[in-house]
Design an enzyme around this catalytic site. Structure first.
Site, PDB file in Angstrom:
ATOM      1  N   TYR A 167       3.424 -12.824   4.412  1.00  0.00           N
ATOM      2  CA  TYR A 167       2.355 -12.111   3.718  1.00  0.00           C
ATOM      3  C   TYR A 167       1.940 -12.928   2.501  1.00  0.00           C
ATOM      4  CZ  TYR A 167       0.107  -8.006   1.458  1.00  0.00           C
ATOM      5  OH  TYR A 167      -0.757  -7.140   0.857  1.00  0.00           O
ATOM      6  N   THR A 211       0.827  -1.202   0.000  1.00  0.00           N
ATOM      7  CA  THR A 211       0.000   0.000   0.000  1.00  0.00           C
ATOM      8  C   THR A 211       0.861   1.251   0.000  1.00  0.00           C
ATOM      9  OG1 THR A 211      -1.780  -1.157   1.154  1.00  0.00           O
ATOM     10  CG2 THR A 211      -1.809   1.248   1.244  1.00  0.00           C
ATOM     11  N   ILE A 250      -4.539  -5.998   8.920  1.00  0.00           N
ATOM     12  CA  ILE A 250      -3.582  -5.004   8.419  1.00  0.00           C
ATOM     13  C   ILE A 250      -4.181  -4.478   7.124  1.00  0.00           C
ATOM     14  CG2 ILE A 250      -1.232  -4.545   7.640  1.00  0.00           C
ATOM     15  CD1 ILE A 250      -0.340  -7.005   9.279  1.00  0.00           C
ATOM     16  N   LYS A 299      -0.179 -12.559   7.315  1.00  0.00           N
ATOM     17  CA  LYS A 299      -1.224 -11.708   6.745  1.00  0.00           C
ATOM     18  C   LYS A 299      -1.762 -12.372   5.490  1.00  0.00           C
ATOM     19  CE  LYS A 299      -2.095  -7.200   4.576  1.00  0.00           C
ATOM     20  NZ  LYS A 299      -1.527  -5.891   4.162  1.00  0.00           N
TER      21      LYS A 299
END
Length: 268
Positions: free
Chosen positions: A147, A62, A211, A171
């Site tokens: 992730y 992001t 998250i 995540k």
């Protein structure tokens, strides 16, 4: 280990949890010329902490990490940590196409005082265990969160693999409810959803936290949805859809409307 959160949600944690609740996948703010604005980014992080987020991740997907230099990543971490001032954990994104790159970024994050690292799985790698083993060595005592996001780095991580990695959390940004439930059943690794579409499921069934990109603009509703509020989850729908494409411009446009922050991006 099983414990119960406020409001009756069940949490299943066998490992020490880096944080619980909603963390923000922080955007990186740029000025109109495209130069990094670390101070504005840090000020935004502090505003979100004031609004209730439980952790901040800098230089992740992001945060347009692929468009940042190593020195820019280091400055972001330094300024955000200083501004947040120990109120919540600050994690650094250190995933990379190769183990060598991820190892170097992890060492830099550790030396820069990160409280943990978020490490995207390597692309087109059948067995990412050696990659995470090298990252774990570089991290030392600093927690590593794997992730899983096969949309941007295929093939991602199988559920079976997650429980074998030297990590302190994982995540999952797929938004796949079945996979989320399967992971919770199959492993004791603390799980963080990266999708704002499944928050009202993720919290009550035992995810450690979330998250989220959307926490940059809707921290309060994201927190309420993760706590199991179905109305808050429904109210997030328009914003959830608005930030998906083009990304991250759609997200920054929403942020501009609410907070007056820069809409400039390097990607998307």
């Amino acid at each position: 280990m099983i414990r119960r959160r406020a409001g009756g949600a069940v949490a299943r944690y066998a490992l020490a949890v880096i944080f619980s609740g909603v963390g923000v996948a922080l955007v990186t703010l740029f000025d109109s010329s495209g130069a990094i604005d670390a101070d504005a980014t840090a000020a935004h992080a502090a505003r979100l902490v004031d609004a209730g987020v439980s952790a901040v991740v800098v230089a992740g997907t992001t945060g347009e990490a692929a468009a940042l230099t190593v020195l820019e990543r280091e400055r972001l971490l330094t300024v955000v940590r200083s501004t947040v001032d120990g109120r919540v954990p600050v994690l650094a994104g250190t995933g990379a196409p190769s183990a060598r790159q991820a190892e170097d970024l992890t060492l830099r994050a550790r030396d820069g005082g990160a409280d943990g690292v978020l490490v995207l799985s390597p692309p087109h790698t059948a067995d990412p265990r050696p990659y995470y083993e090298r990252v774990a060595v570089a991290a030392g005592s600093m927690p590593v969160v794997a992730y899983h996001y096969p949309k941007i780095s295929p093939p991602g991580l199988t559920v079976e693999l997650v429980g074998t990695l030297p990590i302190a959390g994982c995540k999952d940004s797929t938004g796949d409810a079945e996979r989320l439930l399967e992971t919770l059943r199959a492993t004791s690794v603390p799980l963080y959803t990266g999708s704002s579409a499944v928050l009202a499921l993720a919290g009550p069934v035992g995810c450690a936290g979330a998250i989220l990109a959307l926490a940059n603009v809707e921290p309060e509703r994201c927190g309420a949805a993760f706590a199991g509020d179905p109305e808050a989850q429904r109210e997030l729908t328009d914003a959830h859809l608005a930030i998906r494409a083009p990304f991250p411009r759609g997200l920054k446009e929403l942020m501009t409307k609410r907070f007056g922050t820069s809409v400039t991006t390097r990607m998307g």
